[in-house]
Write a protein that holds these residues in place. Structure first.
Motif, PDB file in Angstrom:
ATOM      1  N   GLU A 166      54.719 -36.954  -3.419  1.00  0.00           N
ATOM      2  CA  GLU A 166      54.974 -37.248  -2.007  1.00  0.00           C
ATOM      3  C   GLU A 166      53.928 -36.601  -1.102  1.00  0.00           C
ATOM      4  OE1 GLU A 166      57.498 -39.204  -0.570  1.00  0.00           O
ATOM      5  OE2 GLU A 166      57.663 -39.856  -2.663  1.00  0.00           O
ATOM      6  N   GLU A 167      53.380 -35.449  -1.527  1.00  0.00           N
ATOM      7  CA  GLU A 167      52.375 -34.786  -0.706  1.00  0.00           C
ATOM      8  C   GLU A 167      51.405 -33.990  -1.576  1.00  0.00           C
ATOM      9  OE1 GLU A 167      54.612 -32.349   2.011  1.00  0.00           O
ATOM     10  OE2 GLU A 167      54.571 -30.642   0.639  1.00  0.00           O
ATOM     11  N   VAL A 168      50.218 -33.728  -1.033  1.00  0.00           N
ATOM     12  CA  VAL A 168      49.167 -32.994  -1.750  1.00  0.00           C
ATOM     13  C   VAL A 168      48.705 -31.850  -0.867  1.00  0.00           C
ATOM     14  CG1 VAL A 168      46.898 -33.137  -2.830  1.00  0.00           C
ATOM     15  CG2 VAL A 168      48.433 -35.111  -2.912  1.00  0.00           C
ATOM     16  N   GLU A 169      48.646 -30.641  -1.436  1.00  0.00           N
ATOM     17  CA  GLU A 169      48.267 -29.456  -0.677  1.00  0.00           C
ATOM     18  C   GLU A 169      46.753 -29.346  -0.508  1.00  0.00           C
ATOM     19  OE1 GLU A 169      49.901 -26.146  -2.679  1.00  0.00           O
ATOM     20  OE2 GLU A 169      51.977 -26.546  -2.062  1.00  0.00           O
ATOM     21  N   CYS A 170      46.349 -28.534   0.419  1.00  0.00           N
ATOM     22  CA  CYS A 170      44.937 -28.285   0.701  1.00  0.00           C
ATOM     23  C   CYS A 170      44.254 -27.727  -0.556  1.00  0.00           C
ATOM     24  CB  CYS A 170      44.808 -27.289   1.857  1.00  0.00           C
ATOM     25  SG  CYS A 170      43.098 -26.953   2.336  1.00  0.00           S
ATOM     26  N   GLY A 171      43.077 -28.261  -0.877  1.00  0.00           N
ATOM     27  CA  GLY A 171      42.322 -27.789  -2.034  1.00  0.00           C
ATOM     28  C   GLY A 171      42.502 -28.614  -3.278  1.00  0.00           C
ATOM     29  N   ASP A 172      43.554 -29.461  -3.331  1.00  0.00           N
ATOM     30  CA  ASP A 172      43.805 -30.267  -4.526  1.00  0.00           C
ATOM     31  C   ASP A 172      43.089 -31.613  -4.408  1.00  0.00           C
ATOM     32  OD1 ASP A 172      44.748 -30.911  -7.001  1.00  0.00           O
ATOM     33  OD2 ASP A 172      46.885 -30.831  -6.480  1.00  0.00           O
ATOM     34  N   ILE A 173      42.901 -32.273  -5.552  1.00  0.00           N
ATOM     35  CA  ILE A 173      42.245 -33.581  -5.610  1.00  0.00           C
ATOM     36  C   ILE A 173      43.318 -34.642  -5.847  1.00  0.00           C
ATOM     37  CG2 ILE A 173      40.540 -34.979  -6.851  1.00  0.00           C
ATOM     38  CD1 ILE A 173      39.174 -32.353  -7.665  1.00  0.00           C
ATOM     39  N   CYS A 174      43.209 -35.756  -5.151  1.00  0.00           N
ATOM     40  CA  CYS A 174      44.241 -36.784  -5.269  1.00  0.00           C
ATOM     41  C   CYS A 174      43.622 -38.184  -5.250  1.00  0.00           C
ATOM     42  CB  CYS A 174      45.268 -36.654  -4.149  1.00  0.00           C
ATOM     43  SG  CYS A 174      44.572 -36.885  -2.508  1.00  0.00           S
ATOM     44  N   ALA A 175      44.433 -39.172  -5.642  1.00  0.00           N
ATOM     45  CA  ALA A 175      44.044 -40.583  -5.614  1.00  0.00           C
ATOM     46  C   ALA A 175      44.991 -41.316  -4.669  1.00  0.00           C
ATOM     47  CB  ALA A 175      44.112 -41.176  -7.014  1.00  0.00           C
ATOM     48  N   ILE A 176      44.423 -42.162  -3.807  1.00  0.00           N
ATOM     49  CA  ILE A 176      45.199 -42.824  -2.753  1.00  0.00           C
ATOM     50  C   ILE A 176      45.126 -44.327  -2.927  1.00  0.00           C
ATOM     51  CG2 ILE A 176      45.467 -43.110  -0.258  1.00  0.00           C
ATOM     52  CD1 ILE A 176      43.982 -40.421   0.039  1.00  0.00           C
ATOM     53  N   VAL A 177      46.291 -44.990  -2.884  1.00  0.00           N
ATOM     54  CA  VAL A 177      46.383 -46.442  -3.019  1.00  0.00           C
ATOM     55  C   VAL A 177      46.894 -47.020  -1.701  1.00  0.00           C
ATOM     56  CG1 VAL A 177      47.565 -48.337  -4.216  1.00  0.00           C
ATOM     57  CG2 VAL A 177      46.812 -46.321  -5.499  1.00  0.00           C
ATOM     58  N   GLY A 178      46.315 -48.165  -1.300  1.00  0.00           N
ATOM     59  CA  GLY A 178      46.867 -48.886  -0.162  1.00  0.00           C
ATOM     60  C   GLY A 178      46.042 -48.844   1.103  1.00  0.00           C
ATOM     61  N   LEU A 179      44.843 -48.263   1.058  1.00  0.00           N
ATOM     62  CA  LEU A 179      44.009 -48.202   2.258  1.00  0.00           C
ATOM     63  C   LEU A 179      43.166 -49.470   2.372  1.00  0.00           C
ATOM     64  CD1 LEU A 179      42.665 -44.533   2.016  1.00  0.00           C
ATOM     65  CD2 LEU A 179      44.623 -45.351   3.327  1.00  0.00           C
ATOM     66  N   SER A 180      43.182 -50.108   3.541  1.00  0.00           N
ATOM     67  CA  SER A 180      42.344 -51.291   3.740  1.00  0.00           C
ATOM     68  C   SER A 180      40.887 -50.882   3.926  1.00  0.00           C
ATOM     69  CB  SER A 180      42.826 -52.077   4.963  1.00  0.00           C
ATOM     70  OG  SER A 180      42.842 -51.255   6.111  1.00  0.00           O
ATOM     71  N   ASN A 181      40.678 -49.681   4.468  1.00  0.00           N
ATOM     72  CA  ASN A 181      39.336 -49.141   4.680  1.00  0.00           C
ATOM     73  C   ASN A 181      39.053 -48.107   3.601  1.00  0.00           C
ATOM     74  OD1 ASN A 181      37.325 -49.802   6.377  1.00  0.00           O
ATOM     75  ND2 ASN A 181      38.118 -48.730   8.160  1.00  0.00           N
ATOM     76  N   CYS A 182      38.732 -48.550   2.387  1.00  0.00           N
ATOM     77  CA  CYS A 182      38.576 -47.612   1.269  1.00  0.00           C
ATOM     78  C   CYS A 182      37.150 -47.693   0.766  1.00  0.00           C
ATOM     79  CB  CYS A 182      39.567 -47.957   0.151  1.00  0.00           C
ATOM     80  SG  CYS A 182      39.627 -46.738  -1.171  1.00  0.00           S
ATOM     81  N   ASP A 183      36.322 -46.753   1.189  1.00  0.00           N
ATOM     82  CA  ASP A 183      34.920 -46.753   0.802  1.00  0.00           C
ATOM     83  C   ASP A 183      34.421 -45.315   0.714  1.00  0.00           C
ATOM     84  OD1 ASP A 183      32.524 -47.785   0.045  1.00  0.00           O
ATOM     85  OD2 ASP A 183      32.280 -49.104   1.781  1.00  0.00           O
ATOM     86  N   ILE A 184      33.274 -45.146   0.042  1.00  0.00           N
ATOM     87  CA  ILE A 184      32.685 -43.818  -0.098  1.00  0.00           C
ATOM     88  C   ILE A 184      32.349 -43.249   1.277  1.00  0.00           C
ATOM     89  CG2 ILE A 184      30.713 -42.528  -0.971  1.00  0.00           C
ATOM     90  CD1 ILE A 184      32.565 -43.356  -3.174  1.00  0.00           C
ATOM     91  N   GLY A 185      32.749 -41.995   1.506  1.00  0.00           N
ATOM     92  CA  GLY A 185      32.438 -41.324   2.758  1.00  0.00           C
ATOM     93  C   GLY A 185      33.468 -41.490   3.851  1.00  0.00           C
ATOM     94  N   VAL A 186      34.490 -42.364   3.642  1.00  0.00           N
ATOM     95  CA  VAL A 186      35.536 -42.565   4.654  1.00  0.00           C
ATOM     96  C   VAL A 186      36.390 -41.300   4.760  1.00  0.00           C
ATOM     97  CG1 VAL A 186      37.667 -43.827   5.156  1.00  0.00           C
ATOM     98  CG2 VAL A 186      35.622 -45.072   4.476  1.00  0.00           C
ATOM     99  N   THR A 187      36.648 -40.863   5.991  1.00  0.00           N
ATOM    100  CA  THR A 187      37.518 -39.707   6.230  1.00  0.00           C
ATOM    101  C   THR A 187      38.940 -40.180   6.476  1.00  0.00           C
ATOM    102  OG1 THR A 187      35.705 -38.456   7.230  1.00  0.00           O
ATOM    103  CG2 THR A 187      37.935 -37.704   7.703  1.00  0.00           C
ATOM    104  N   ILE A 188      39.888 -39.538   5.808  1.00  0.00           N
ATOM    105  CA  ILE A 188      41.318 -39.796   6.041  1.00  0.00           C
ATOM    106  C   ILE A 188      41.861 -38.574   6.768  1.00  0.00           C
ATOM    107  CG2 ILE A 188      43.550 -40.200   4.937  1.00  0.00           C
ATOM    108  CD1 ILE A 188      41.966 -41.430   2.581  1.00  0.00           C
ATOM    109  N   CYS A 189      42.412 -38.789   7.949  1.00  0.00           N
ATOM    110  CA  CYS A 189      42.845 -37.650   8.751  1.00  0.00           C
ATOM    111  C   CYS A 189      44.151 -37.970   9.477  1.00  0.00           C
ATOM    112  CB  CYS A 189      41.766 -37.256   9.756  1.00  0.00           C
ATOM    113  SG  CYS A 189      41.129 -38.623  10.720  1.00  0.00           S
ATOM    114  N   ASP A 190      44.657 -36.994  10.207  1.00  0.00           N
ATOM    115  CA  ASP A 190      45.920 -37.139  10.936  1.00  0.00           C
ATOM    116  C   ASP A 190      45.789 -38.246  11.991  1.00  0.00           C
ATOM    117  OD1 ASP A 190      47.862 -36.375  13.265  1.00  0.00           O
ATOM    118  OD2 ASP A 190      48.576 -35.282  11.489  1.00  0.00           O
ATOM    119  N   ALA A 191      46.807 -39.114  12.063  1.00  0.00           N
ATOM    120  CA  ALA A 191      46.753 -40.251  12.988  1.00  0.00           C
ATOM    121  C   ALA A 191      46.771 -39.808  14.445  1.00  0.00           C
ATOM    122  CB  ALA A 191      47.911 -41.205  12.713  1.00  0.00           C
ATOM    123  N   GLU A 192      47.400 -38.663  14.719  1.00  0.00           N
ATOM    124  CA  GLU A 192      47.512 -38.197  16.106  1.00  0.00           C
ATOM    125  C   GLU A 192      46.320 -37.335  16.521  1.00  0.00           C
ATOM    126  OE1 GLU A 192      49.865 -39.541  17.751  1.00  0.00           O
ATOM    127  OE2 GLU A 192      50.755 -40.403  15.944  1.00  0.00           O
TER     128      GLU A 192
END
Length: 598
Positions: free
Chosen positions: A264-290
């Protein structure tokens, strides 16, 4: 304090990275006691197993000493250096493997330089100390010299050092230490390596690797640099050009053993794999929506070689493959660039596609994969990608190292010098000479086979991209011409036997050939048309001793890489699921003569 350690294993090709990963898996009890395992577990791709190299970077996770270790196995070949550069962004520590005999090689310098620039903590592992010609102390001095050359900090230079044999499953703090297991190395990772910094605040993650699934599409893999990534909270994706898009994560995975586990969640420092992003490319930043905040963009090394992929239009097209149209080839290349971001594809005229990559091995693996999937295609001679810098044409330059027996050094210097290579260093030890050159990428094409032939297979060759420099002078691609079939049909032993003094043949008797197909290499300059279909004229005379015994030398069989290095500017390599052939672009002799006059 974080209980995670992100460790990348880096080294030159064939210095033992994947074998070390095997031992970590075994001694960290990832497998059941009765579970059957194979060597090089992570080299699961068919071509990886056949070639004995790592092509794709992979991540596994093991639990040891109450700590979760994300182990990143990286490719060692120079053609996949771009992958190494990106995955190091996910690591806190690198295990630098160095062969106890060969010492630091060109790719060792490349990957260590990237690790030092990222300020990663190194651990030096001198592997294969059981070799007869192992020279542990000298190699360690060479590694330290390399650290100083690359501008490493004092802490990085005086890092922990281990000696051992990954194949035999032991590492110790001295060459004659305990040869029981690799526990001292694992203890060092847990106790001496600083854990990932725990940065509080809105979540930030950057995609550094792309995986692909035909079911869910692109899968972004990266490390959480700040905050906690929660699957149920909306996120913002920010591309390198600043485009923002609000989206929702569909699935979130962490690495567990050889597989992945949904969380359900991943802590700081860990590596994860994400499914479902329409904008999924090398170098893309995923950050807080707000509170969106982009990370610095990643610099991706540009391709250095390009080739034209086109449909197969030879007289034998469609006999072995099922996927032969330009649309099918275009769809396959589009799917490939979804997975391989180091590859670039440009539609030339709807019939041909310019495919650019990091080297001949990079492109040949794609061609071999397409052959095995049932595609038929023709590919052109590899062309070096040049750049215009301050109005001057520049070309890529490679750092080439060649280790040969002392008596063969002169031949190597002569061959490399003829290809505009400049020798930088020369060192002789234990009857073998290590030569280091700076050479244009053009000169690398076809060089390996020439050096292996000249040194009776004794040469150990390595190279890595260095920089772009002004164009060097011209040099011949190959000296001899080729033998070209003048008609279509099955080759005969009688015809080949009569022509053997003309050159070396690439085909055996009873092989289907066609007009314009290259059937051998001429012993002289210039191309020659030959008739390999000619049969012996039978008469009524039956007398023992009148027939000459036919002894045909076996054909010189070339691999796909050898053909790609050998092919000329006016030729194509025809690739089908069962056969690799060499042919002229213009099959008819009259068309070639007409074209040469234009």
């Amino acid at each position: 304090m974080s209980l995670t350690r992100n460790v990348a294993i880096i080294a030159h090709v064939d210095h033992g990275k994947t074998t070390l990963v095997d031992e970590i898996l075994k001694q960290a009890s990832v497998f059941r006691e009765n579970e059957e395992t194979v060597d090089c577990v992570l080299d699961s791709n068919d071509q990886e197993r056949e070639r004995g190299i790592t092509i794709l970077s992979k991540i596994i996770s093991v639990n040891y000493g109450g700590c979760k270790m994300n182990i990143i196995d990286t490719p060692g070949h120079a053609d996949f250096g771009g992958q190494v550069e990106r995955v190091l962004k996910k690591a806190d520590c690198v295990l630098l493997l160095v062969d106890a005999s060969e010492g630091p090689m060109p790719q060792t310098r490349f990957v260590l330089n990237k690790a030092i620039q990222l300020n990663l903590q190194p651990i030096v592992v001198i592997n294969k100390v059981d070799k007869n010609d192992a020279r542990c102390d000298e190699v360690l001095d060479e590694v330290h010299d390399l650290f100083f050359e690359l501008g490493a900090t004092e802490e990085q230079v005086f890092c922990p050092v281990f000696y051992g044999s990954g194949r035999d499953g032991w590492f110790a703090e001295s060459p004659d230490g305990s040869q029981e297991n690799i526990i001292p190395l694992l203890d060092c990772i847990v106790n001496d390596i600083k854990p990932p910094a725990q940065v509080e605040g809105p979540v930030q993650l950057q995609i550094t690797t792309i995986d692909y699934s035909s079911y869910v599409g692109r899968i972004g893999i990266g490390r959480v640099y700040r905050g906690t990534l929660n699957k149920n909270k909306p996120v913002m994706t920010i591309t390198a050009d600043g485009k923002e898009e609000r989206t929702q994560i569909k699935q979130l995975f962490v690495f567990d053993g050889l597989g992945r586990r949904e969380v359900e969640e991943v802590e700081c420092g860990d590596i994860c794999a994400i499914v479902g992003l329409s904008n999924c490319d090398i170098g893309v930043t995923i950050c807080d929506a707000e509170e969106p905040e982009a990370l610095p963009p990643l610099d991706l090394d540009k391709p250095t070689l390009s080739m034209l992929f086109r449909v197969n239009d030879s007289p034998l097209f469609g006999q072995e493959g099922e996927l032969v149209t330009s649309r099918q080839v275009a769809d396959r290349l589009t799917k490939e660039i979804e997975k391989d971001v180091a590859l670039e594809v440009e539609d030339v005229n709807g019939e041909a596609f310019r495919v650019s990559g990091r080297g001949i091995l990079h492109l040949s693996i794609l061609i071999e994969s397409m052959r095995r999937e049932g595609y038929e295609l023709s590919v052109s001679q590899p062309q070096v990608i040049t750049r215009e810098i301050d109005g001057v044409k520049h070309e890529p330059i490679e750092n080439l190292s060649v280790e040969v027996p002392e008596e063969s050094a002169g031949k190597v210097i002569e061959i490399v010098g003829a290809r505009r290579g400049e020798m930088k260093t020369m060192e002789t030890r234990s009857g073998r000479t290590m030569l280091n050159f700076s050479i244009p990428t053009r000169g690398i094409i076809g060089l390996r086979s020439r050096l292996l032939t000249a040194t009776q297979g004794e040469a150990i060759i390595g190279h890595s991209f260095e920089a772009y420099e002004p164009m060097k002078g011209e040099f011949p691609h190959r000296r001899n011409g080729v033998l070209i079939s003048m008609t279509q049909g099955q080759s005969t032993a009688f015809a080949i036997d009569a022509l053997q003094q003309r050159g070396t043949f690439f085909v055996d008797p009873n092989v289907e050939v066609y007009e314009g197909m290259v059937v051998g290499e001429n012993s002289r300059e210039g191309d020659m048309m030959v008739n390999v279909l000619k049969a012996k004229q039978l008469t009524n005379v039956r007398s023992s001793g009148t027939d000459k015994a036919i002894k045909v030398t076996p054909a010189s069989v070339k691999s796909l890489e050898e053909y790609l290095e050998y092919v000329g500017a006016d030729e194509l390599v025809e690739c089908t699921p069962k056969t690799i052939r060499l042919r002229k672009k213009l099959l008819r002799e009259v068309e070639r003569k007409r074209g040469s006059k234009i």
